[in-house]
Design a protein around this motif. Sequence first.
Motif, PDB file in Angstrom:
ATOM      1  N   PHE A 173     -92.526 -10.297  16.706  1.00 59.27           N
ATOM      2  CA  PHE A 173     -92.606  -9.226  16.609  1.00 59.27           C
ATOM      3  C   PHE A 173     -92.554  -8.270  15.121  1.00 59.27           C
ATOM      4  O   PHE A 173     -92.163  -8.304  14.222  1.00 59.27           O
ATOM      5  N   ARG A 174     -92.476  -7.307  15.852  1.00 56.96           N
ATOM      6  CA  ARG A 174     -92.636  -6.418  14.384  1.00 56.96           C
ATOM      7  C   ARG A 174     -91.218  -5.401  14.376  1.00 56.96           C
ATOM      8  O   ARG A 174     -91.053  -4.673  15.473  1.00 56.96           O
ATOM      9  N   VAL A 175     -91.154  -5.023  12.895  1.00 57.35           N
ATOM     10  CA  VAL A 175     -89.566  -3.998  13.130  1.00 57.35           C
ATOM     11  C   VAL A 175     -90.046  -3.146  11.951  1.00 57.35           C
ATOM     12  O   VAL A 175     -90.317  -3.081  10.377  1.00 57.35           O
ATOM     13  N   SER A 176     -89.848  -1.649  11.975  1.00 58.52           N
ATOM     14  CA  SER A 176     -90.184  -0.696  10.628  1.00 58.52           C
ATOM     15  C   SER A 176     -88.625   0.063  10.365  1.00 58.52           C
ATOM     16  O   SER A 176     -87.778  -0.584  10.959  1.00 58.52           O
ATOM     17  N   PHE A 177     -88.742   0.446   9.886  1.00 61.24           N
ATOM     18  CA  PHE A 177     -86.676   0.443   8.869  1.00 61.24           C
ATOM     19  C   PHE A 177     -87.336   1.394   8.330  1.00 61.24           C
ATOM     20  O   PHE A 177     -86.149   1.684   6.513  1.00 61.24           O
ATOM     21  N   SER A 178     -87.856   2.900   8.130  1.00 58.71           N
ATOM     22  CA  SER A 178     -87.332   3.945   7.459  1.00 58.71           C
ATOM     23  C   SER A 178     -86.153   4.298   8.374  1.00 58.71           C
ATOM     24  O   SER A 178     -86.398   5.802   8.776  1.00 58.71           O
ATOM     25  N   ILE A 179     -85.006   3.819   8.847  1.00 59.36           N
ATOM     26  CA  ILE A 179     -84.627   4.127   9.598  1.00 59.36           C
ATOM     27  C   ILE A 179     -82.756   4.171   8.208  1.00 59.36           C
ATOM     28  O   ILE A 179     -82.675   3.862   7.187  1.00 59.36           O
ATOM     29  N   PRO A 180     -81.832   5.001   8.880  1.00 59.43           N
ATOM     30  CA  PRO A 180     -79.815   5.088   8.164  1.00 59.43           C
ATOM     31  C   PRO A 180     -80.373   3.378   7.763  1.00 59.43           C
ATOM     32  O   PRO A 180     -79.723   2.699   8.822  1.00 59.43           O
ATOM     33  N   GLU A 181     -79.291   3.512   6.808  1.00 61.16           N
ATOM     34  CA  GLU A 181     -79.030   1.831   6.721  1.00 61.16           C
ATOM     35  C   GLU A 181     -78.385   1.234   7.889  1.00 61.16           C
ATOM     36  O   GLU A 181     -77.983  -0.522   7.756  1.00 61.16           O
ATOM     37  N   GLU A 182     -77.117   1.798   8.216  1.00 67.48           N
ATOM     38  CA  GLU A 182     -76.140   1.365   9.188  1.00 67.48           C
ATOM     39  C   GLU A 182     -77.178   1.066  10.450  1.00 67.48           C
ATOM     40  O   GLU A 182     -75.872   0.180  11.052  1.00 67.48           O
ATOM     41  N   GLN A 183     -78.337   1.450  10.954  1.00 66.78           N
ATOM     42  CA  GLN A 183     -78.746   1.161  11.453  1.00 66.78           C
ATOM     43  C   GLN A 183     -79.817  -0.372  11.655  1.00 66.78           C
ATOM     44  O   GLN A 183     -79.493  -0.678  12.287  1.00 66.78           O
ATOM     45  N   VAL A 184     -80.143  -0.368  10.454  1.00 66.19           N
ATOM     46  CA  VAL A 184     -80.128  -1.794   9.989  1.00 66.19           C
ATOM     47  C   VAL A 184     -79.943  -2.634  10.284  1.00 66.19           C
ATOM     48  O   VAL A 184     -79.572  -3.682  10.652  1.00 66.19           O
ATOM     49  N   ARG A 185     -78.083  -2.647   8.797  1.00 69.44           N
ATOM     50  CA  ARG A 185     -76.739  -3.786   9.687  1.00 69.44           C
ATOM     51  C   ARG A 185     -76.808  -3.669  11.253  1.00 69.44           C
ATOM     52  O   ARG A 185     -76.442  -5.244  11.668  1.00 69.44           O
ATOM     53  N   THR A 186     -76.835  -3.148  11.805  1.00 72.73           N
ATOM     54  CA  THR A 186     -76.694  -3.456  13.269  1.00 72.73           C
ATOM     55  C   THR A 186     -78.420  -4.134  13.881  1.00 72.73           C
ATOM     56  O   THR A 186     -77.768  -5.287  14.811  1.00 72.73           O
ATOM     57  N   PHE A 187     -78.932  -3.542  13.819  1.00 69.33           N
ATOM     58  CA  PHE A 187     -80.168  -4.795  13.738  1.00 69.33           C
ATOM     59  C   PHE A 187     -79.732  -6.173  13.795  1.00 69.33           C
ATOM     60  O   PHE A 187     -80.243  -7.133  14.648  1.00 69.33           O
ATOM     61  N   VAL A 188     -79.542  -6.292  12.250  1.00 71.75           N
ATOM     62  CA  VAL A 188     -79.541  -7.839  11.815  1.00 71.75           C
ATOM     63  C   VAL A 188     -78.670  -8.526  12.332  1.00 71.75           C
ATOM     64  O   VAL A 188     -78.700  -9.188  12.650  1.00 71.75           O
ATOM     65  N   LYS A 189     -77.598  -7.631  12.341  1.00 66.29           N
ATOM     66  CA  LYS A 189     -76.342  -8.201  13.346  1.00 66.29           C
ATOM     67  C   LYS A 189     -76.520  -8.878  14.679  1.00 66.29           C
ATOM     68  O   LYS A 189     -76.826 -10.495  15.316  1.00 66.29           O
ATOM     69  N   GLU A 190     -77.394  -7.328  15.439  1.00 69.30           N
ATOM     70  CA  GLU A 190     -77.598  -8.150  17.163  1.00 69.30           C
ATOM     71  C   GLU A 190     -78.661  -9.466  17.051  1.00 69.30           C
ATOM     72  O   GLU A 190     -78.940 -10.081  17.948  1.00 69.30           O
ATOM     73  N   PHE A 191     -79.798  -9.518  15.801  1.00 76.14           N
ATOM     74  CA  PHE A 191     -80.759 -10.598  15.815  1.00 76.14           C
ATOM     75  C   PHE A 191     -80.316 -11.366  15.671  1.00 76.14           C
ATOM     76  O   PHE A 191     -80.509 -12.510  16.127  1.00 76.14           O
ATOM     77  N   ARG A 192     -79.228 -11.991  14.526  1.00 72.65           N
ATOM     78  CA  ARG A 192     -78.314 -12.794  14.598  1.00 72.65           C
ATOM     79  C   ARG A 192     -77.828 -12.940  16.073  1.00 72.65           C
ATOM     80  O   ARG A 192     -78.512 -14.492  16.474  1.00 72.65           O
ATOM     81  N   LYS A 193     -77.558 -12.825  16.890  1.00 70.14           N
ATOM     82  CA  LYS A 193     -77.226 -12.855  18.411  1.00 70.14           C
ATOM     83  C   LYS A 193     -77.759 -13.235  19.182  1.00 70.14           C
ATOM     84  O   LYS A 193     -77.923 -14.192  19.827  1.00 70.14           O
ATOM     85  N   ALA A 194     -79.248 -12.787  18.928  1.00 64.94           N
ATOM     86  CA  ALA A 194     -80.294 -12.653  19.462  1.00 64.94           C
ATOM     87  C   ALA A 194     -81.357 -13.997  19.699  1.00 64.94           C
ATOM     88  O   ALA A 194     -81.108 -14.928  20.590  1.00 64.94           O
ATOM     89  N   ILE A 195     -80.697 -14.633  18.633  1.00 62.84           N
ATOM     90  CA  ILE A 195     -80.758 -15.516  18.123  1.00 62.84           C
ATOM     91  C   ILE A 195     -80.787 -17.385  18.892  1.00 62.84           C
ATOM     92  O   ILE A 195     -81.227 -17.774  19.650  1.00 62.84           O
ATOM     93  N   ASP A 196     -79.251 -17.145  18.751  1.00 59.10           N
ATOM     94  CA  ASP A 196     -78.456 -17.787  19.318  1.00 59.10           C
ATOM     95  C   ASP A 196     -78.514 -18.010  20.700  1.00 59.10           C
ATOM     96  O   ASP A 196     -78.671 -18.813  21.230  1.00 59.10           O
ATOM     97  N   PHE A 197     -78.393 -16.809  21.595  1.00 57.75           N
ATOM     98  CA  PHE A 197     -79.119 -17.131  22.468  1.00 57.75           C
ATOM     99  C   PHE A 197     -80.176 -17.316  23.434  1.00 57.75           C
ATOM    100  O   PHE A 197     -79.965 -17.825  24.229  1.00 57.75           O
ATOM    101  N   LEU A 198     -80.547 -17.732  22.665  1.00 57.21           N
ATOM    102  CA  LEU A 198     -82.665 -17.097  22.979  1.00 57.21           C
ATOM    103  C   LEU A 198     -82.366 -18.914  23.248  1.00 57.21           C
ATOM    104  O   LEU A 198     -83.167 -18.987  23.731  1.00 57.21           O
ATOM    105  N   ARG A 199     -82.257 -19.289  21.873  1.00 57.17           N
ATOM    106  CA  ARG A 199     -82.365 -20.641  21.902  1.00 57.17           C
ATOM    107  C   ARG A 199     -81.370 -21.699  22.229  1.00 57.17           C
ATOM    108  O   ARG A 199     -82.174 -22.554  23.420  1.00 57.17           O
ATOM    109  N   LYS A 200     -80.667 -21.261  23.333  1.00 59.30           N
ATOM    110  CA  LYS A 200     -80.276 -21.966  24.278  1.00 59.30           C
ATOM    111  C   LYS A 200     -80.207 -21.721  25.973  1.00 59.30           C
ATOM    112  O   LYS A 200     -79.851 -22.297  26.932  1.00 59.30           O
ATOM    113  N   ASN A 201     -81.136 -20.782  25.479  1.00 63.07           N
ATOM    114  CA  ASN A 201     -80.865 -20.408  27.244  1.00 63.07           C
ATOM    115  C   ASN A 201     -82.766 -20.212  27.153  1.00 63.07           C
ATOM    116  O   ASN A 201     -83.577 -19.489  27.789  1.00 63.07           O
TER     117      ASN A 201
END
Length: 385
Positions: A357-385
């Motif tokens: 999947f593709r991500v773009s990142f010309s956005i405020p840094e705090e939004q990128v940090r929200t993305f990586v936080k949720e991305f970690r959670k997504a990996i754990d959740f989707l692997r289990k399901n």
Amino acid sequence: MMIPTKKYAKAAKIAPKGFDTANEFFEFVFNDKEIIWMGQNTNHLHKENQIRDAMLSCVESREYAKYPPPEGFPELKKLILKDLNLEDSDILITAGGTESLYLCMNDILEPHNNVITCDPGYLIIDNFASRFANEVRSVPIYSSENGYKLTPELVRANMDENTKIVVLIDPLNPLGSSYTEEEMKEFAEIAEENDIYLLHDITYKDFARKHFLAADYAPDHAITIYSFSKICGMAGLRIGSIIGASNIISSVRTILINDLGTNLIAQAGAIAALKSKDDWIKEVITTTRNNQKIIKEVVDEIPGAFIPVYPSEGNMLAIDLKGTGINPTEMVEYLLERKIFVRQGTYTSNRFGDNYFRVSFSIPEEQVRTFVKEFRKAIDFLRKN
């Protein structure tokens, strides 16, 4: 009476889960002001600067009641050519780089021609080419063996006497790969030796650490596609240009559809953007590159996931999930439910879309940090399901 479907008609965009149409989906993400916008390579880092002020002034003066010059304001044309150091070239202002791409395909191609593109890539180019050429040769480039890009060697292996255009998206959407000077010189040799055109889409040029224009090495065989959508943060204003030798641009003039000119307010913003570029570009580039590092650090922690091209020379990158066993579409849907808009690989690849999947990142840094936080959670959740 039914109107027959054209042979080159675009396939209907597949609506994401929960939406009846793609248009309904885009209206949803557009109207939700809490959405983190990482799905369209747009630039959200501009603040209240000269670009905004120039467009507001244009609105307040009500100049928009008049038509602009049909080929663009001379001042804007000169500024673009100066930005590229192509002052001896000819130029037309268009309603975005996409219109420029269409005009080129329409004007140059004959029914017996073929066009060389790449997969992954910007698939609308393939669609445009298919309307006017006999064949579109979409070369698979999703491999480290060729640096995840269309190389001169691949072009030579896929071209024949009917090849008319080689498309170079540089840096490449969605991967961020770009070309060395040596590669660009070789492309120029191919074009001149075979009397074909290099269609050089430089939409993401200003994000690259180094960038080389095909027009510098094959001025009579290169057509440059220029856009204000990304680096200038003007995607919604639809403004760009097409640049080439005078005989090329004179030919394109004969098929222009937008005979009453390009958005006047957008041109005012574009003029201000180029005049003020030195004032804002460093901050945009620095934030964008730092955001890319944040994403890379997290992807490196996840077994089976990797970024094919790093550093990306654009403001986007692909995250390959093949080794994780996770379907990228499921990842996109998971993140959207958490108000993060990213793009499934099938949007930019017919062959490899299930890999990434593709991500773009010309956005405020705090939004990128929200993305990586949720991305970690997504990996754990989707692997289990």
